[in-house]
Design a protein around this motif. Structure first.
Motif, PDB file in Angstrom:
ATOM      1  N   GLN A 559       0.731  -1.209   0.037  1.00  0.00           N
ATOM      2  CA  GLN A 559      -0.079  -0.009   0.056  1.00  0.00           C
ATOM      3  C   GLN A 559       0.802   1.188   0.151  1.00  0.00           C
ATOM      4  O   GLN A 559       0.478   2.272  -0.888  1.00  0.00           O
ATOM      5  CB  GLN A 559      -0.946  -0.144   1.212  1.00  0.00           C
ATOM      6  N   ARG A 561       4.021   1.529  -1.004  1.00  0.00           N
ATOM      7  CA  ARG A 561       4.391   1.459  -2.407  1.00  0.00           C
ATOM      8  C   ARG A 561       3.513   2.007  -3.404  1.00  0.00           C
ATOM      9  O   ARG A 561       3.915   2.732  -4.578  1.00  0.00           O
ATOM     10  CB  ARG A 561       5.010   0.171  -2.647  1.00  0.00           C
ATOM     11  N   LYS A 562       2.187   1.867  -3.351  1.00  0.00           N
ATOM     12  CA  LYS A 562       1.421   2.182  -4.347  1.00  0.00           C
ATOM     13  C   LYS A 562       1.030   3.772  -4.384  1.00  0.00           C
ATOM     14  O   LYS A 562       0.945   4.433  -5.168  1.00  0.00           O
ATOM     15  CB  LYS A 562      -0.081   1.617  -4.202  1.00  0.00           C
ATOM     16  N   LYS A 563       1.058   4.075  -3.067  1.00  0.00           N
ATOM     17  CA  LYS A 563       0.962   5.483  -2.833  1.00  0.00           C
ATOM     18  C   LYS A 563       2.126   6.271  -3.484  1.00  0.00           C
ATOM     19  O   LYS A 563       1.829   7.328  -4.016  1.00  0.00           O
ATOM     20  CB  LYS A 563       0.803   5.734  -1.219  1.00  0.00           C
ATOM     21  N   ASP A 566       1.703   6.398  -7.181  1.00  0.00           N
ATOM     22  CA  ASP A 566       0.581   7.249  -7.426  1.00  0.00           C
ATOM     23  C   ASP A 566       1.116   8.870  -7.635  1.00  0.00           C
ATOM     24  O   ASP A 566       0.710   9.672  -8.424  1.00  0.00           O
ATOM     25  CB  ASP A 566      -0.731   7.100  -6.779  1.00  0.00           C
ATOM     26  N   LYS A 600       1.459   4.023 -13.953  1.00  0.00           N
ATOM     27  CA  LYS A 600       0.175   4.093 -14.260  1.00  0.00           C
ATOM     28  C   LYS A 600      -0.107   5.014 -15.336  1.00  0.00           C
ATOM     29  O   LYS A 600      -1.225   5.040 -16.031  1.00  0.00           O
ATOM     30  CB  LYS A 600      -0.752   4.603 -12.994  1.00  0.00           C
TER      31      LYS A 600
END
Length: 679
Positions: A559, A561-563, A566, A600
């Motif tokens: 989580q 790493r995803k932030k 983004d 992304k």
């Protein structure tokens, strides 16, 4: 405190209280008490009445006297109190004895109550006898109490008598009787057994040498890793309680508290003094036996055997004296030097590497049975924990690897080490058992530090289900154990964390909450809970709890790493930085200090603008052809979406006939497929 489950409900207590009050009021009428006492005396004097026979020679509490009602009710409550609630039982024993003593003190000064005072004195002695008997047999002790209130005693079991032997209890209560009493030995845990085998190897090796002791200069490395007595003390303490962990953040939990190195040093000092005193007492007793045998004219062979035992005792004492001196030197240093912490970490890393753990089968389904159902993951976690301890205490080598030293590794550096005594030889299997037990206890404490009780119970239910799905086998599971709830498993892990393997078999509080309802248990053995049985189940549960926490930690990492990705994608979508634009305009052709586009951004579809006219497309093709390009190359570019800002190069002829390249910043635009077919 937890309320006893086998106590009567409130409604039953109210009914009983009403009955007692009504009976008391009825006895207050004229002649009521006297009539009851006369009837009791008549039955006692009547030879045809079998009431005295049913009392088995014990004095029965006269419940017709209202002064004895509280005593009778306390005795009745003590009979119904289960051994699962040891603290409540101890309180009731004290209250019953205090009430009987108070009644006897009240009746003794009254001349007309001499008979009642004599009966109360006998009742007080019976209570003391029952309390003493409860330490060895609860059923026999409660049978005395049952007879005292007019109930029938329970039949004996296991070929024992219905009532305890008063003479045997009185003889065993003195100092001489204590030595005659047979004490049941507790089965050791795997680490305790490994350390005892290591000491036996050293003792056997010493018996083969003229001096009777093994020094490091006489070490035979084929026997295993040589250890001193103070190193055995350190391993024994960690095998019971685990190692002090590194605190990461604030821990607010009611389940446990963190262990510190100061607390560890105090326990280690107490252990060394206790062992030295025990060895000294054994030496004195052995020497006294030798002198007594000589004075009484024993045969030479018998005296030689006693002298050999005395020599072995003296050798054990010498090792413990040396260990006490070594620990005193370590513990007496300044607190900021952390001598004990560094020595312990170096020793643990040495034993862990000597054990030779490999995790090649970590992905195998049968890996759950690895190291007595502990699995390989906790051992890997323990290695990382030791590395962080080495990093904290600055005991890493030049390659940033943890150092691993024992006393045996310091022979080359210190000549005095060669003459130090070796107290144990640890082989690889024993080393694995020691490290596995320390790792399990340390991981259990780290899990409890991170949870509240509610959260831990929820995760424990998940761990129990996962353990069942993994087909874990608990061969010596007690018959009363209930896996439908997490209560027994919760008590097992929390008591093991609080008491450790060294005290869990001896403390009366360890039995609280265990066992079947309305059953009496004298000790943990009666509960069929030995150290190996506890260790197997603890290994299974801690293994699954570790997997649950490891999975949660991984989700948190993903989580985060995803932030991060983004945020990078958002920066790239809003355009380049000022430094990137300056680099492009300067003619270098490569932007500097830019932020890499997140993944992304490559999968986000942008808005497309339709081209103005068809001739414009052809015009673009003709212009590309004039600049040295071809229609095919333009078509290939049109098949992909261009970046928002592109840098195109075109050639111009300089004044000296050479070609120079100039960078041209193109405006942001979208491209579409170019129709190159002939009209």
């Amino acid at each position: 405190s937890q309320e006893a489950a086998d106590l009567p409900a409130k409604r039953d207590l109210v009914k009983r209280a009403k009955a007692v009050i009504q009976k008391t009021i009825a006895m207050l009428d004229a002649g009521g008490v006297a009539a009851a006492l006369a009837e009791s005396e008549q039955k006692a004097d009547d030879p045809n009445d079998d009431t005295n026979a049913e009392s088995y020679g014990y004095t029965v509490i006269n419940q017709a006297d209202r002064c004895n009602i509280l005593l009778a009710e306390l005795v009745r409550a003590l009979i119904k109190c289960s051994t699962k609630f040891a603290s409540e039982a101890r309180l009731l024993w004290n209250e019953v004895a205090s009430e009987a003593a108070a009644l006897h003190a009240m009746l003794a000064p009254q001349p007309d109550k001499a008979k009642e005072a004599g009966e109360m004195a006998k009742i007080l002695e019976q209570i003391k006898l029952a309390k003493s008997a409860s330490r060895t047999g609860t059923r026999q002790a409660k049978n005395i109490l049952r007879v005292m209130i007019g109930e029938k005693p329970h039949p004996p079991r296991n070929n024992e008598s219905m009532f305890p032997d008063a003479d045997a209890i009185k003889n065993s209560s003195g100092p001489k009787g204590t030595a005659k009493r047979r004490v049941k030995k507790n089965e050791p845990s795997l680490a305790e057994k490994a350390l005892m085998n290591a000491m036996k190897k050293a003792s056997k090796k010493g018996s083969e040498l003229p001096s009777g002791n093994v020094c490091f200069k006489d070490v035979d490395e084929s026997l295993g890793l040589p250890l001193t007595m103070d190193e055995l003390y350190i391993l024994a303490l960690f095998s019971s309680d685990g190692i002090p962990l590194i605190l990461r953040g604030a821990y607010e939990t009611e389940l446990t508290i963190p262990r510190s190195w100061d607390e560890t040093s105090k326990k280690l000092d107490s252990l060394a003094k206790q062992q030295l005193q025990t060895a000294t007492d054994f030496v004195n007793a052995s020497d006294s036996n030798v002198r007594g045998a000589k004075n009484q004219g024993y045969q030479t062979e018998a005296v030689a055997v006693l002298a050999s035992l005395c020599a072995n005792a003296e050798s054990e004492r010498s090792a413990r004296v040396e260990a006490a001196a070594q620990l005193a030197d370590i513990l007496s240093g300044p607190a900021d030097e952390n001598k004990l912490a560094k020595k312990s970490i170096l020793l643990l890393e040495k034993v862990r590497k000597f054990a030779g753990f490999t995790h090649a089968n970590a992905g195998n389904k049968a890996s759950n049975k690895y190291e007595n159902f502990l699995g390989p993951k906790i051992l890997s976690w323990f290695g990382k924990e030791l590395y962080q301890l080495c990093e904290t205490h600055d005991i890493l080598d030049a390659r940033n690897k943890p150092l691993a030293y024992s006393t045996h590794d310091m022979i080359c550096e210190d000549e005095n080490v060669k003459n130090m005594l070796v107290s144990g030889f640890l082989d690889k299997k024993s080393a694995r058992d020691v490290v596995s037990q320390i790792a399990m206890l340390s991981r259990l404490r780290s899990v409890l530090l991170r949870c509240s009780e509610v959260d831990f119970r929820q995760k424990l239910l998940r761990a129990m289900k996962t353990s069942k799905k993994a087909e874990d086998v608990w061969e010596k599971k007690p018959g009363w154990w209930d896996d439908s709830t997490n209560e027994h498993s919760f008590l097992l892990l929390t008591k093991l964390n609080d008491l450790g393997f060294s005290r869990i078999m001896d403390q009366e509080s360890a039995r609280d909450g265990f066992g079947a309802t309305n059953e009496d248990y004298n000790d943990m053995k009666d509960l069929q809970l030995t150290k190996p049985v506890i260790q197997i189940r603890a290994n299974q549960l801690v293994r699954e709890l570790h997997s649950i926490f490891e999975h949660e930690d991984m989700l948190v990492l993903v989580q985060n790493r995803k932030k991060s990705l983004d945020s990078l994608a958002f920066t790239s979508k809003n355009g380049p930085s000022s430094s990137s634009t300056a680099a492009s305009s300067s003619g270098s052709g490569k932007p500097k200090n830019t932020v890499q586009t997140g993944l992304k951004a490559f999968f986000t579809s942008g808005s497309k603008k339709p081209s103005s006219t068809k001739s414009t497309s052809h015009g673009g093709a003709d212009e590309n052809a004039r600049n040295g390009g071809s229609p095919d190359s333009l078509a290939s570019v049109g098949k992909r979406k261009e970046s928002p800002i592109g840098v195109h190069h075109h050639k111009e002829n300089g004044g000296d006939g050479t070609e120079t390249k100039k960078a041209k910043v193109a405006e942001p635009q979208d491209t579409e497929m170019v129709d190159l077919s002939n009209d």
